[in-house]
Write an enzyme that holds these catalytic residues in place. Sequence first.
Site, PDB file in Angstrom:
ATOM      1  CE  LYS A  36      -3.673  -2.594   0.356  1.00 38.40           C
ATOM      2  NZ  LYS A  36      -4.601  -2.600   1.479  1.00 38.40           N
ATOM      3  CG  ASP A  37       4.277   1.740   2.600  1.00 39.37           C
ATOM      4  OD1 ASP A  37       3.540   2.488   3.266  1.00 39.37           O
ATOM      5  OD2 ASP A  37       4.955   0.822   3.094  1.00 39.37           O
TER       6      ASP A  37
END
Length: 483
Positions: A108-109
């Site tokens: 998700k980063d």
Amino acid sequence: MRYTSTRDERIDVSSAQAILEGLAPDGGLFFPSTLPLFDEEIFTILNYQDVARKILAPWFSDFTPEELAGCIKEAYANRFAIDDVVTTKKVGDRYIVELFHGPTAAFKDVALSLFPRMLVKAREKMKLEKDLVILAATSGDTGSAALTGLKDLPHIGIITFFPEIGISEIQRLQMTTQNGKNQKVASIEGNFDDAQNAVKRFLSAREDDPKILYSSANSINIGRLLPQIVYYVHAYNTLVARGEISMGEKIDVSVPTGNFGNILAGYLAKTCGLPLRHLICASNSNHVLTDFFQTGIYDRNRDFETTLSPSMDILISSNLERLLWAMSGGDSSLIRKLMGDLKTDGRFVVPESLRSKLQETFIAGYADDQATLDTIRSVYQSHHYLLDPHTAVAWKVAEEHPSSVKCLVMATASPFKFPQSIAKAMHWPIEADLDSIQTMSTTTGIPIPASLAALHSLPVLHRDRIDPNQLDAYVKSVIKEIL
């Protein structure tokens, strides 16, 4: 590039407006009116930021090249543990695409480092005087990545909701130790679907507020979804550059799948010209998607399973709506019917012609917890490579669908986020999470991600717990604390 709602083609907004609003006003999801085709030059670029600039420019056409380049540089320069954001490694006869080298050690980063910069720029471009309040429902990883990416940005507050049961202790600490002045975190009495549904209800029922615009950091926001296309192309280019495949050679990709955003980005990459043959949709014991792709029937009327791969513990995969809209040729009336059936009956059935079309691209399977543990252990013993429980699901499902072409497995999280599951798989002593990660590192020689190693020294700052039906009141009660 213009964006329309999956439920009403008359809705027409710019990319900046779609990013700001998150959810379309009719409850649908924004989707581009056209899909830009890749030019051949894209497949010769190896630097991640360069690939991102080239790919994302058509999708965000109301951003100038300089604005987009600035957002990309701020997102990825010196924020990841490796210089080029993601890396692709050969493991056995497959290729692992490591997406977990960002600030919170999860895939998700990658999107949530860029999305906040795009959000700030979109607010400027739209000359929006309102403050933004971003809501994020998380099944484990979105919350900490969103909190980290949006920390202390001016005129933006963020409220994150996570299920009380199911996530790992590491994931919980990554959220509850956040110290941004613009952040609130609360656990939900229920599962991820309860949290996501509550957020979507809030956003759908939002009234015009003269001071605040509410939006989302989940992949229902198109600004979260589209940056994920980049790493599919980057991984392909890497294999070509290494001589593992020839330019134009088709490959398969196996993706651990929950809310369907990551694999949808792969579908968009394929549609735009990336030589992908099959997308393998890998699920855990909550295999509503496996059943759907095999039968054409989506049925959430089943027991919710809490598994070792919590980020996939989902029965309502929101981004599937975007896929159905795209594959049906933008049939908004069909999407309204299907989503209406899902809301009232908990299930829907797609037309046979659409089911056949889906099966031309998607292969689906699932792995239960025991298969996940066995896969973690066998891959480590055979290749000295440590999979996290989500990536292990994708590996196992790919293994059960042997391919005549090369296969990528998308690695979505560091194994250090799930130390007790790793210990159970490897038959190591079970310790508390923060002790267990040190044992994992000592035993395997793999360094602990810096952000996880620091958790033991951080105080817990967020202890709120709410019923999902209280989300509306909770949001309104904490606004002044985060703006």
